[in-house]
Design a protein around this motif. Structure first.
Motif, PDB file in Angstrom:
ATOM      1  N   GLN A 248      18.860  82.091  67.879  1.00 58.52           N
ATOM      2  CA  GLN A 248      19.781  81.094  68.426  1.00 58.52           C
ATOM      3  C   GLN A 248      21.226  81.367  68.001  1.00 58.52           C
ATOM      4  N   ALA A 249      21.410  81.890  66.803  1.00 60.48           N
ATOM      5  CA  ALA A 249      22.762  82.113  66.301  1.00 60.48           C
ATOM      6  C   ALA A 249      23.384  83.382  66.861  1.00 60.48           C
ATOM      7  N   LEU A 250      22.670  84.500  66.858  1.00 58.66           N
ATOM      8  CA  LEU A 250      23.254  85.795  67.176  1.00 58.66           C
ATOM      9  C   LEU A 250      22.805  86.385  68.509  1.00 58.66           C
ATOM     10  N   LEU A 251      21.795  85.810  69.133  1.00 61.54           N
ATOM     11  CA  LEU A 251      21.388  86.263  70.465  1.00 61.54           C
ATOM     12  C   LEU A 251      21.789  85.268  71.541  1.00 61.54           C
ATOM     13  N   GLN A 252      21.680  83.980  71.210  1.00 62.48           N
ATOM     14  CA  GLN A 252      22.100  82.950  72.151  1.00 62.48           C
ATOM     15  C   GLN A 252      23.483  82.390  71.816  1.00 62.48           C
ATOM     16  N   PHE A 253      24.052  82.809  70.705  1.00 66.33           N
ATOM     17  CA  PHE A 253      25.424  82.468  70.287  1.00 66.33           C
ATOM     18  C   PHE A 253      25.629  80.974  70.033  1.00 66.33           C
ATOM     19  N   ASP A 254      24.549  80.239  69.813  1.00 63.41           N
ATOM     20  CA  ASP A 254      24.656  78.799  69.573  1.00 63.41           C
ATOM     21  C   ASP A 254      24.607  78.544  68.066  1.00 63.41           C
ATOM     22  N   VAL A 255      25.773  78.598  67.422  1.00 59.83           N
ATOM     23  CA  VAL A 255      25.846  78.446  65.979  1.00 59.83           C
ATOM     24  C   VAL A 255      25.486  77.025  65.568  1.00 59.83           C
ATOM     25  N   GLY A 256      25.851  76.039  66.387  1.00 60.78           N
ATOM     26  CA  GLY A 256      25.572  74.647  66.049  1.00 60.78           C
ATOM     27  C   GLY A 256      24.088  74.372  65.937  1.00 60.78           C
ATOM     28  N   MET A 257      23.322  74.793  66.959  1.00 61.86           N
ATOM     29  CA  MET A 257      21.885  74.539  66.915  1.00 61.86           C
ATOM     30  C   MET A 257      21.201  75.396  65.859  1.00 61.86           C
ATOM     31  N   ALA A 258      21.705  76.622  65.650  1.00 61.79           N
ATOM     32  CA  ALA A 258      21.149  77.466  64.601  1.00 61.79           C
ATOM     33  C   ALA A 258      21.377  76.864  63.219  1.00 61.79           C
ATOM     34  N   SER A 259      22.539  76.253  63.027  1.00 62.38           N
ATOM     35  CA  SER A 259      22.812  75.590  61.744  1.00 62.38           C
ATOM     36  C   SER A 259      21.885  74.407  61.539  1.00 62.38           C
ATOM     37  N   ALA A 260      21.644  73.637  62.605  1.00 60.68           N
ATOM     38  CA  ALA A 260      20.687  72.534  62.513  1.00 60.68           C
ATOM     39  C   ALA A 260      19.298  73.062  62.173  1.00 60.68           C
ATOM     40  N   GLY A 261      18.917  74.171  62.798  1.00 63.41           N
ATOM     41  CA  GLY A 261      17.627  74.781  62.482  1.00 63.41           C
ATOM     42  C   GLY A 261      17.548  75.260  61.054  1.00 63.41           C
ATOM     43  N   GLY A 262      18.677  75.795  60.531  1.00 63.08           N
ATOM     44  CA  GLY A 262      18.693  76.228  59.138  1.00 63.08           C
ATOM     45  C   GLY A 262      18.472  75.070  58.181  1.00 63.08           C
ATOM     46  N   LEU A 263      19.063  73.926  58.483  1.00 63.66           N
ATOM     47  CA  LEU A 263      18.862  72.752  57.637  1.00 63.66           C
ATOM     48  C   LEU A 263      17.430  72.244  57.725  1.00 63.66           C
ATOM     49  N   VAL A 264      16.846  72.283  58.927  1.00 71.78           N
ATOM     50  CA  VAL A 264      15.442  71.901  59.073  1.00 71.78           C
ATOM     51  C   VAL A 264      14.556  72.829  58.248  1.00 71.78           C
ATOM     52  N   ALA A 265      14.845  74.125  58.293  1.00 71.59           N
ATOM     53  CA  ALA A 265      14.067  75.085  57.508  1.00 71.59           C
ATOM     54  C   ALA A 265      14.219  74.841  56.010  1.00 71.59           C
ATOM     55  N   VAL A 266      15.429  74.478  55.574  1.00 70.55           N
ATOM     56  CA  VAL A 266      15.659  74.172  54.158  1.00 70.55           C
ATOM     57  C   VAL A 266      14.825  72.969  53.727  1.00 70.55           C
ATOM     58  N   VAL A 267      14.792  71.935  54.580  1.00 75.76           N
ATOM     59  CA  VAL A 267      14.001  70.745  54.263  1.00 75.76           C
ATOM     60  C   VAL A 267      12.513  71.097  54.166  1.00 75.76           C
ATOM     61  N   ILE A 268      12.023  71.891  55.115  1.00 80.06           N
ATOM     62  CA  ILE A 268      10.614  72.296  55.100  1.00 80.06           C
ATOM     63  C   ILE A 268      10.304  73.105  53.840  1.00 80.06           C
ATOM     64  N   ALA A 269      11.193  74.034  53.482  1.00 79.20           N
ATOM     65  CA  ALA A 269      10.971  74.864  52.297  1.00 79.20           C
ATOM     66  C   ALA A 269      10.979  74.015  51.027  1.00 79.20           C
ATOM     67  N   ASN A 270      11.874  73.039  50.958  1.00 75.31           N
ATOM     68  CA  ASN A 270      11.920  72.173  49.779  1.00 75.31           C
ATOM     69  C   ASN A 270      10.686  71.281  49.678  1.00 75.31           C
ATOM     70  N   ILE A 271      10.194  70.787  50.818  1.00 70.45           N
ATOM     71  CA  ILE A 271       8.960  69.993  50.800  1.00 70.45           C
ATOM     72  C   ILE A 271       7.792  70.838  50.318  1.00 70.45           C
ATOM     73  N   ALA A 272       7.697  72.074  50.844  1.00 72.06           N
ATOM     74  CA  ALA A 272       6.619  72.966  50.416  1.00 72.06           C
ATOM     75  C   ALA A 272       6.720  73.279  48.930  1.00 72.06           C
ATOM     76  N   ALA A 273       7.942  73.563  48.453  1.00 71.89           N
ATOM     77  CA  ALA A 273       8.125  73.868  47.031  1.00 71.89           C
ATOM     78  C   ALA A 273       7.779  72.662  46.160  1.00 71.89           C
ATOM     79  N   PHE A 274       8.176  71.459  46.608  1.00 73.58           N
ATOM     80  CA  PHE A 274       7.879  70.243  45.839  1.00 73.58           C
ATOM     81  C   PHE A 274       6.371  70.022  45.720  1.00 73.58           C
ATOM     82  N   ILE A 275       5.663  70.190  46.845  1.00 73.14           N
ATOM     83  CA  ILE A 275       4.208  69.998  46.827  1.00 73.14           C
ATOM     84  C   ILE A 275       3.548  71.028  45.915  1.00 73.14           C
ATOM     85  N   LEU A 276       3.994  72.280  46.018  1.00 72.38           N
ATOM     86  CA  LEU A 276       3.391  73.335  45.209  1.00 72.38           C
ATOM     87  C   LEU A 276       3.668  73.127  43.729  1.00 72.38           C
TER      88      LEU A 276
END
Length: 288
Positions: A248-276
């Motif tokens: 989304q960031a470098l092929l579709q050039f949509d930095v805004g949606m890619a940034s939102a996706g990055g934050l979603v991924a950060v939240v998912i990673a933190n939830i997984a790390a917290f559970i583990l």
């Protein structure tokens, strides 16, 4: 006085670390709240949570999330099972054990891009690969792995990289296993399988938990192997969240949606790390 001096001494490094962490996060949050497309760099209107909505409802999100889950669970299962078996095997003294141990952990130190290229061009290639030569030797038709079994190919490559890490941790843990306990079990008539189930596995419970936690955190961000081999395809078959954000960031050039996706991924990673971390903490408390 000493505590104040220590605080003053470490303050610059702590401040530098905070800036190093907070500035990229703040910029990501900012970009996720505006419509920022590289094709129209002068237009940056505030859109609120619109980027998050479009990212979560994008057809690639569900596919990317499921592929991420499949990749993480598959590699964890393969690396833990193979790591335990290999660690137990090399714990037995034999000629050349030191050389074998070095060879077993060496794939972990190879760069992901290099290992992906080796598997793609030298092992899994349907024409010139080693597997294709073996298939032809037995009279079978070579398999085009990245077209017919793309996700399985990625799982094989990533597992090959992370099995040595599990072997290294578990092999080290085996050194602290009480040999007298195993000898006593043998004198009581216990066979190798009983010793493995009732003595070796409980001893490896904590190292296995550590392997699972560390590998999960890194496997959530697998990118180089997918980029080098399949490019996320065919379709979305091998697209995980990390590759989806890149697309989304470098092929579709949509930095805004890619940034939102990055934050979603950060939240998912933190939830997984917290559970583990909670699971490992509970495991260590129960064992104490």
């Amino acid at each position: 006085m000493k505590s104040r001096v220590s605080l003053i001494a470490v303050s610059p490094s702590v401040l530098a670390l905070l800036i190093w962490m907070i500035v990229p996060l703040a910029l990501t949050i900012y970009f996720s709240l505006i419509r920022y497309n590289l094709l129209y760099p002068g237009e940056r209107p505030f859109v609120g949570l619109e980027n998050f909505y479009y990212f979560l409802t994008d057809q690639g999100f569900i596919a990317g999330a499921m592929n991420t889950l499949r990749l993480v669970l598959s590699v964890l299962a393969i690396s833990v099972v193979a790591g335990v078996l290999i660690a137990v095997l090399v714990d037995t003294p034999f000629f050349g054990r030191g050389v074998v141990r070095v060879l077993l952990i060496s794939p972990f130190f190879i760069m992901p891009t290099v290992s992906a290229l080796v598997w793609k061009n030298l092992l899994l290639h349907p024409v010139s690969g080693v597997f294709a030569a073996v298939w032809r030797f037995f009279g079978a038709t070579p398999v085009d792995w990245f077209s017919q079994y793309p996700m399985l190919s990625i799982i094989i490559i990533v597992s090959w990289q992370w099995i040595p890490f599990a072997v290294l941790i578990l092999m080290t843990a085996m050194q602290s296993l009480d040999q007298e306990q195993k000898d006593a079990a043998r004198l009581d008539g216990a066979g190798p399988l009983s010793i493995f189930i009732h003595i070796t596995l409980p001893h490896l419970a904590r190292p296995i938990a550590v392997v699972v936690m560390i590998e999960t955190i890194f496997l959530l961000s697998i990118f180089a192997e997918i980029y080098t081999t399949t490019g996320g395809g065919p379709g979305y078959d091998t697209t995980n969240l990390a590759y989806l954000i890149y697309s989304q960031a470098l092929l579709q050039f949509d930095v805004g949606m890619a940034s939102a996706g990055g934050l979603v991924a950060v939240v998912i990673a933190n939830i997984a790390a917290f559970i583990l971390v909670r699971m490992i903490g509970k495991s260590l408390t129960d064992k104490a």
